[in-house]
Design an enzyme around this catalytic site. Structure first.
Site, PDB file in Angstrom:
ATOM      1  N   SER A  67     -27.582  10.770 -66.694  1.00 29.35           N
ATOM      2  CA  SER A  67     -26.214  10.242 -66.080  1.00 29.35           C
ATOM      3  C   SER A  67     -25.223  11.356 -66.262  1.00 29.35           C
ATOM      4  CB  SER A  67     -25.753   9.080 -66.821  1.00 29.35           C
ATOM      5  OG  SER A  67     -26.588   7.853 -65.947  1.00 29.35           O
ATOM      6  N   LYS A  70     -23.530  12.715 -63.445  1.00 24.90           N
ATOM      7  CA  LYS A  70     -22.514  11.751 -62.591  1.00 24.90           C
ATOM      8  C   LYS A  70     -21.055  12.342 -62.808  1.00 24.90           C
ATOM      9  CE  LYS A  70     -25.604   7.830 -63.162  1.00 24.90           C
ATOM     10  NZ  LYS A  70     -25.651   6.499 -64.030  1.00 24.90           N
ATOM     11  N   TYR A 192     -30.179  11.193 -55.627  1.00 20.44           N
ATOM     12  CA  TYR A 192     -29.964  10.646 -57.207  1.00 20.44           C
ATOM     13  C   TYR A 192     -30.740  10.928 -57.970  1.00 20.44           C
ATOM     14  CZ  TYR A 192     -28.916   7.102 -60.842  1.00 20.44           C
ATOM     15  OH  TYR A 192     -28.838   6.753 -62.035  1.00 20.44           O
ATOM     16  N   TYR A 245     -20.842   3.253 -70.782  1.00 16.34           N
ATOM     17  CA  TYR A 245     -21.153   2.307 -70.371  1.00 16.34           C
ATOM     18  C   TYR A 245     -20.642   0.973 -71.338  1.00 16.34           C
ATOM     19  CZ  TYR A 245     -24.232   5.236 -68.042  1.00 16.34           C
ATOM     20  OH  TYR A 245     -24.499   6.358 -67.510  1.00 16.34           O
ATOM     21  N   VAL A 263     -29.358   9.130 -70.327  1.00 17.72           N
ATOM     22  CA  VAL A 263     -30.656   8.764 -71.007  1.00 17.72           C
ATOM     23  C   VAL A 263     -31.596   9.692 -71.616  1.00 17.72           C
ATOM     24  CG1 VAL A 263     -30.346   6.238 -70.332  1.00 17.72           C
ATOM     25  CG2 VAL A 263     -31.928   7.989 -68.924  1.00 17.72           C
TER      26      VAL A 263
HETATM   27  O1  DON Z   1     -30.968   5.843 -62.949  1.00 16.01           O
HETATM   28  C1  DON Z   1     -31.384   5.819 -64.291  1.00 16.01           C
HETATM   29  O2  DON Z   1     -31.755   4.917 -64.886  1.00 16.01           O
HETATM   30  C2  DON Z   1     -31.448   7.217 -64.782  1.00 16.01           C
HETATM   31  N1  DON Z   1     -31.675   8.348 -63.928  1.00 16.01           N
HETATM   32  C3  DON Z   1     -30.050   7.541 -65.460  1.00 16.01           C
HETATM   33  C4  DON Z   1     -29.626   6.651 -66.375  1.00 16.01           C
HETATM   34  C5  DON Z   1     -28.759   7.256 -67.430  1.00 16.01           C
HETATM   35  O3  DON Z   1     -28.840   8.281 -67.783  1.00 16.01           O
HETATM   36  C6  DON Z   1     -27.841   6.153 -67.843  1.00 16.01           C
HETATM   37  N2  DON Z   1     -27.329   6.652 -69.139  1.00 16.01           N
HETATM   38  N3  DON Z   1     -27.103   6.453 -70.163  1.00 16.01           N
END
Ligand code: DON
Length: 309
Positions: A67, A70, A192, A245, A263
């Site tokens: 993420s 983003k 994405y 978040y 993540v």
């Molecule tokens: O879409 C997802 O779930 C992961 N590619 C990215 C999520 C993420 O990194 C959220 N972060 N804390």
């Protein structure tokens, strides 16, 4: 600038964090390729506005930025679209997990902010409009110039996420049903999943995010402006309120810096007008943020007094 020995500070943080490796948190397991990452790793790196760099631990090991990507897709979309971007994406903290579907139903497919998954999927849709079929390679090219080094997609992570991204498919289909995506769901998700699968090290990320502490000026290309001063301030504000978040309040309380997590266990933090910082440790807490990464940022602020508050 106040003279601080940043290398000594990062070495101290590494020495304090390293004994805690393996003592808590779990790696993200819902993306099978991420579940295989060894949890007992820690890296930290920073780059100052006057181009000094320091790093410690596993700071040169590439990891999945997830993420954190983003930040860069938001910046690209803001640069090209200006305020029109906000017709499709909100600017409020969600207070919900990053992959939650709940608010999307009541808010007719308009994501709360650009940093939850739904918001990033909406951004990917905008980038397909702006860049067409070359969106993936254009994004990667930007990351290479920002990091001043070659950077690549980890195709295994992208494929793993595409194969198991049931929630992201649900979010994208939901937005499509509300008429909030212009492109085919598969094309939007392909972009994405690839942006999330970019592999970078802490050293590269601290450098790449450098425009956020330089009022939008490119960190490695003198004279190039990525964002205006006002746009940069806005990205930093969104990081503070939405970048971690439903833990954004806790981050503001404990760290007090604009932060964006992923993540993969990475977190990028900004000290406006001073430096950008990247930390990485793959074991996550219940909110999906790096457990030791957050502790390291807390230590950095305590040791240096650098905070926006
Ligand atoms: O879409 C997802 O779930 C992961 N590619 C990215 C999520 C993420 O990194 C959220 N972060 N804390």
């Amino acid at each position: 600038m106040q003279t601080l020995n940043f290398q000594a500070v990062l070495d101290e943080i590494d020495a304090e964090i390293r004994p805690q490796l393996g003592a808590g948190g779990t790696v993200a397991s819902y993306i099978p390729a991420l579940a295989r990452v060894a949890p007992a790793q820690f890296g930290i790196a920073l780059r100052t506005v006057d181009d000094r760099e320091a790093c410690a631990g596993d700071a040169r090991t590439p990891f999945s930025i997830q993420s954190i990507s983003k930040l860069f897709t938001l910046s690209l979309a803001m640069q090209r679209m200006g305020d029109g971007l906000w017709e499709r994406i909100g600017r409020e903290p969600s207070g919900s997990p990053f992959n939650s579907l709940v608010q999307l139903e009541t808010e007719q497919g308009k994501p709360r902010n650009p940093f939850i998954n739904a918001g990033a999927i909406a951004l990917a849709d905008r980038l397909l409009t702006l860049f067409g079929a070359s969106a993936k390679s254009d994004l990667l090219a930007l990351m290479c110039t920002l990091a001043s080094e070659p950077v690549a997609f980890d195709d295994e992570v992208a494929a793993s996420e595409a194969a198991t991204g049931y929630r992201n498919h649900a979010l994208a289909n939901f937005m499509k049903s509300f008429g909030k995506l212009d492109h085919a769901v598969e094309a939007v998700l392909d972009l994405y999943f690839h942006q999330c699968a970019i592999a970078m090290s802490c050293v590269q990320l601290a450098r790449a995010a450098g425009y956020l502490c330089r009022d939008g000026a490119h960190p490695c290309a003198p004279g190039v402006k990525l964002l205006t001063e006002r746009q940069t301030r806005r990205v930093n504000s969104l990081m503070l309120t939405c970048g971690t978040y439903d833990a954004a309040g806790e981050f503001a309380f404990r760290v007090g810096l604009p932060c964006k997590s992923g993540v993969g266990g990475g977190i990028v933090a900004v000290v406006p007008d001073r430096l950008t910082l990247a930390v990485w440790s793959p074991a996550l807490d219940a909110t999906g943020n790096s457990l030791l990464g957050m502790k390291a940022l807390e230590l950095f602020v305590a040791k240096t007094g650098l905070s926006v508050f």
